[in-house]
Structures are given as C-alpha cells and as structure tokens.
Design a protein around this motif. Sequence first.
Motif, PDB file in Angstrom:
ATOM      1  N   THR A  94       0.822  -1.384   0.187  1.00  0.00           N
ATOM      2  CA  THR A  94       0.046  -0.016   0.063  1.00  0.00           C
ATOM      3  C   THR A  94       1.051   1.233   0.069  1.00  0.00           C
ATOM      4  O   THR A  94       0.445   2.205  -0.786  1.00  0.00           O
ATOM      5  N   ILE A  95       1.999   1.277   0.683  1.00  0.00           N
ATOM      6  CA  ILE A  95       2.702   2.377   0.886  1.00  0.00           C
ATOM      7  C   ILE A  95       3.507   2.366  -0.445  1.00  0.00           C
ATOM      8  O   ILE A  95       3.778   3.914  -0.929  1.00  0.00           O
ATOM      9  N   GLU A  96       3.946   1.525  -1.173  1.00  0.00           N
ATOM     10  CA  GLU A  96       4.709   1.765  -2.303  1.00  0.00           C
ATOM     11  C   GLU A  96       3.696   2.276  -3.430  1.00  0.00           C
ATOM     12  O   GLU A  96       4.246   2.915  -4.329  1.00  0.00           O
ATOM     13  N   ALA A  97       2.505   1.901  -3.390  1.00  0.00           N
ATOM     14  CA  ALA A  97       1.404   2.398  -4.436  1.00  0.00           C
ATOM     15  C   ALA A  97       1.261   3.865  -4.038  1.00  0.00           C
ATOM     16  O   ALA A  97       1.034   4.378  -5.036  1.00  0.00           O
ATOM     17  N   GLU A  98       1.137   4.180  -2.969  1.00  0.00           N
ATOM     18  CA  GLU A  98       1.225   5.783  -2.670  1.00  0.00           C
ATOM     19  C   GLU A  98       2.395   6.537  -3.438  1.00  0.00           C
ATOM     20  O   GLU A  98       2.207   7.429  -3.992  1.00  0.00           O
TER      21      GLU A  98
END
Length: 278
Positions: A131-135
């Motif tokens: 999720t953090i990578e997607a942000e």
Amino acid sequence: MIRPDLASLMDKLTDRDYAILGDVERFRLLSTKQIQRLHFDACHPTPAASARACNRLLHRLREAHVLKSLDRRIGGVRAGSAGFIWYIGPAGERLLANQNRRKSQNRRNYREPSRHFVEHTLAVSELAVTTIEAERQGVFEILTIQSEPASWQQALLAFGTTLTLKPDLRLVTASADYEHHWFIEVDMATEHMPVIMRQCAVYDAFRTTGRYQAIYGLFPAVLWVVPGIARAQAIRATLATTGGIDPALFRVCTPEEYLSAVADGDDHEFRQPVPDRT
C-alpha cells in the motif's frame, strides 16, 4: 542499558534509524526485504546496492540491541541476511518508551512466536508495504494506515457491554475527490468457515452500533485477503447463504488482486468526498 548509554545511543541514531524503528513497532514484524523496500530501494541505483545498505544498517541496529531478529528465517538458513525477520529489541523499546513518555515493557520473558503468528503478521505487513509503495507511485494518497492494536475499534452494545473490533489493518485512502475506508482481514486458510462467519458477524454487529459512522460519516468496506481463488469463492458463497450477515458489506480478493481492489474503491456506500483541508 543505563541511562547515559541510552542518551549516547539517541545521539548516534539517524532519522532513517528512527523511521525503521517506528515501522517495526507499527507492524510488529518486518522482514529484511520489507524494510529494504520501505527505506532503501527508492534512494539507491540498483537492488544490490539497496540490499547492501539495508543489511549494513540492520546489522548496526542489531549490534546496538535496537532491533533483534527471530531465530526463524524466511527461506531458512540458506536465505542469509535477506531472510531475517525483525522485531523491537530492548534498547529499541527503551528508545520508544522515552519518545512516547511511557513505561518500558519488560521483555525478559520473550518467547519466539508461533509459525502461524509470524506468517500472518508478515502477510499483514506485506499488504501495508504494498500500500505504501502504491502511494509513492501516485496510485492514491494514504490518509490512515493502522495495524493492530492501533486499528482496534470499540463500541457499546445494549446493557453496557463493549464490542471490540480487531481488524488486521484499518486503511483510509484518498483518490480524485473521494476518500475510501477499509477494514482489512488477512486469511491464511487455517480457520474453518464458521469461524470466518463469526468474524463477519462481529463486523455486521459493530456497524449497527453507528459508532464509526458517528465519527467518520460512513462505515468501511471489509476486505478479506485470502490465499487463492478457491478460498475466495468459498467465502463469497458462504456469505451469500449465511443469515444475519449482509454480504454487501464484504469484499474478497487474493493478494495479487489486493491493490486493484483497494485502488478501485468505487462503491458509493464506502466512500465520501475528501474534506476540505485548507
């Protein structure tokens, strides 16, 4: 560690050290590769350079007892340092206690956690890292991401009894003009279907209290992330035939489908306009 030693350690730690310590506290367990993805990959030219820098830093934090690694490794002993699984060490606990002005926990009775706990916790951490990578890639903005116990929610039922909801993750994202709310449950296919349905019933009961809606204006969609398609189909079919549970509250996906499920988030019931933050 006596207090002067703690003060000396505090002066030696970098902002990145503190950020890694905070993430390990937040997600309870992180693998070397997960820490590398969170804190090194974006600022090194090659994966090999990123891995070397990550391993050097983690070795330093372990030598200072800020972090410790489990005896169990991902991929076994042959995986080397890339297989280490990290948790907060005694010096790290002291540092966090000093930061947060709380009493340091007693870790003298620490025991290696069970295989199931480790695998489940790392699976939750993997969703958080994804999720953090997607942000970072601009897919959406993360407004809130919480793992247990920060993700827990409480409400009063009739006769004053307390209902506690314990999602593996609580996630709020923003994309376009909307924010999307999720409760995320990671299923390892180790529980029988009646146990899964009882967890679903708790979510349904919690929604009827109106506690979350009173604070945030809506109730999150509940997303089950399951190991494979057959398990996903079984949960969907059981939800559709189980009385007393609203199947529209729940979504089911595999880890490969997770990011698409969260990024789409086009159900009007579980989204609302992003508040004006100016």
